[in-house]
Write a protein that holds these residues in place. Sequence first.
Motif, mmCIF file in Angstrom:
data_model
loop_
_atom_site.group_PDB
_atom_site.id
_atom_site.type_symbol
_atom_site.label_atom_id
_atom_site.label_comp_id
_atom_site.label_asym_id
_atom_site.label_seq_id
_atom_site.Cartn_x
_atom_site.Cartn_y
_atom_site.Cartn_z
ATOM 1 N N VAL A 7 0.548 -1.422 -0.042
ATOM 2 C CA VAL A 7 -0.113 -0.125 0.291
ATOM 3 C C VAL A 7 0.712 0.731 -0.018
ATOM 4 O O VAL A 7 1.689 1.309 1.318
ATOM 5 C CB VAL A 7 -0.406 0.372 1.001
ATOM 6 C CG1 VAL A 7 -1.850 1.444 1.764
ATOM 7 C CG2 VAL A 7 -2.139 -1.014 1.168
ATOM 8 N N ALA A 8 0.621 2.010 -1.192
ATOM 9 C CA ALA A 8 1.275 3.217 -1.428
ATOM 10 C C ALA A 8 0.979 4.507 -1.563
ATOM 11 O O ALA A 8 -0.139 3.897 -2.214
ATOM 12 C CB ALA A 8 3.671 3.140 -1.399
ATOM 13 N N LYS A 9 1.041 5.846 -1.658
ATOM 14 C CA LYS A 9 0.678 6.952 -2.631
ATOM 15 C C LYS A 9 1.567 7.204 -3.582
ATOM 16 O O LYS A 9 0.171 7.400 -4.751
ATOM 17 C CB LYS A 9 0.904 8.329 -2.103
ATOM 18 C CG LYS A 9 -0.345 8.400 -0.454
ATOM 19 C CD LYS A 9 0.178 9.987 0.260
ATOM 20 C CE LYS A 9 -0.265 9.563 1.705
ATOM 21 N NZ LYS A 9 -0.295 10.765 2.276
ATOM 22 N N SER A 10 1.763 6.356 -3.857
ATOM 23 C CA SER A 10 2.663 6.696 -5.752
ATOM 24 C C SER A 10 3.880 5.396 -5.602
ATOM 25 O O SER A 10 4.333 4.746 -4.733
ATOM 26 C CB SER A 10 3.297 7.774 -5.367
ATOM 27 O OG SER A 10 4.900 8.062 -4.855
ATOM 28 N N VAL A 11 3.912 4.437 -6.340
ATOM 29 C CA VAL A 11 5.018 3.975 -7.020
ATOM 30 C C VAL A 11 6.206 4.552 -7.072
ATOM 31 O O VAL A 11 7.210 3.915 -6.662
ATOM 32 C CB VAL A 11 5.253 3.694 -8.889
ATOM 33 C CG1 VAL A 11 5.921 2.748 -9.135
ATOM 34 C CG2 VAL A 11 3.455 3.626 -9.544
ATOM 35 N N GLY A 62 7.403 3.919 6.190
ATOM 36 C CA GLY A 62 6.371 4.247 6.189
ATOM 37 C C GLY A 62 5.007 3.390 5.364
ATOM 38 O O GLY A 62 3.857 3.662 5.310
ATOM 39 N N LEU A 63 5.322 2.249 4.711
ATOM 40 C CA LEU A 63 4.900 0.944 4.025
ATOM 41 C C LEU A 63 4.123 -0.141 4.736
ATOM 42 O O LEU A 63 5.104 -0.532 5.558
ATOM 43 C CB LEU A 63 5.530 1.446 2.308
ATOM 44 C CG LEU A 63 5.821 2.517 2.083
ATOM 45 C CD1 LEU A 63 6.546 2.355 0.277
ATOM 46 C CD2 LEU A 63 4.454 2.808 1.772
ATOM 47 N N GLN A 64 3.413 -0.647 3.758
ATOM 48 C CA GLN A 64 3.577 -2.209 4.032
ATOM 49 C C GLN A 64 2.680 -2.932 3.125
ATOM 50 O O GLN A 64 2.083 -2.315 2.596
ATOM 51 C CB GLN A 64 2.212 -1.774 5.218
ATOM 52 C CG GLN A 64 0.735 -1.828 4.982
ATOM 53 C CD GLN A 64 -0.244 -1.345 6.523
ATOM 54 O OE1 GLN A 64 0.224 -1.448 7.702
ATOM 55 N NE2 GLN A 64 -1.524 -1.570 5.577
ATOM 56 N N LEU A 65 2.655 -4.238 3.448
ATOM 57 C CA LEU A 65 2.389 -5.453 2.832
ATOM 58 C C LEU A 65 1.245 -5.419 2.722
ATOM 59 O O LEU A 65 0.486 -5.171 3.920
ATOM 60 C CB LEU A 65 3.645 -6.923 3.328
ATOM 61 C CG LEU A 65 4.640 -7.244 2.602
ATOM 62 C CD1 LEU A 65 4.987 -8.189 2.993
ATOM 63 C CD2 LEU A 65 4.993 -6.403 0.915
ATOM 64 N N VAL A 66 -0.089 -6.008 2.242
ATOM 65 C CA VAL A 66 -1.238 -5.747 1.716
ATOM 66 C C VAL A 66 -1.514 -7.339 1.599
ATOM 67 O O VAL A 66 -0.726 -7.868 0.428
ATOM 68 C CB VAL A 66 -1.926 -5.117 1.757
ATOM 69 C CG1 VAL A 66 -2.056 -3.736 2.488
ATOM 70 C CG2 VAL A 66 -1.814 -4.729 0.356
ATOM 71 N N ASP A 67 -2.775 -7.827 1.857
ATOM 72 C CA ASP A 67 -3.327 -8.907 0.974
ATOM 73 C C ASP A 67 -3.628 -8.517 -0.600
ATOM 74 O O ASP A 67 -4.274 -7.545 -1.130
ATOM 75 C CB ASP A 67 -4.317 -9.481 1.771
ATOM 76 C CG ASP A 67 -4.437 -10.678 3.075
ATOM 77 O OD1 ASP A 67 -3.683 -10.549 3.170
ATOM 78 O OD2 ASP A 67 -5.666 -10.668 3.554
#
Length: 96
Positions: A7-11, A62-67
Motif C-alpha cells: 500500500v503506497a501513495k505512489s509507485v 512507512g509502507l506495508q504489505l497487504v493481501d
Amino acid sequence: MGRFFVVAKSVNQVKRALIHTAGGVRVIGRFDRETIECSHTMESQSFKKNWPIILSRLSSAGLQLVDRPGSPGDTARPDGGPGRHDDCPDVEDSTG
C-alpha cells in the motif's frame, strides 16, 4: 517469480524504499488505486536471507504489505503476517 503487494501513495515511494535491494526485487506498477505490485526472483535460500531486509525497508518508509486485492483471507507471507506474496517457499520468521 514471486509477487507481493504494497500500500503506497505512489509507485516512486515504493521504488525509493526498495532501491538496490537484493533478490531481483522490482516494482511492476499500480495494481489498483491504493496498491503497488512488486515481484522478486529469489529462491528459498536467498528468500530466507533477504525477505526480512525487504520488510524492514518497507516499514522504514512507512509502507506495508497487504493481501492481494480481490482475494480476501489469502495470506502468503512466510511469517504468517498480513500481506500477499505468491509462490514463496515456507520460511520461518527470522525476526524473533
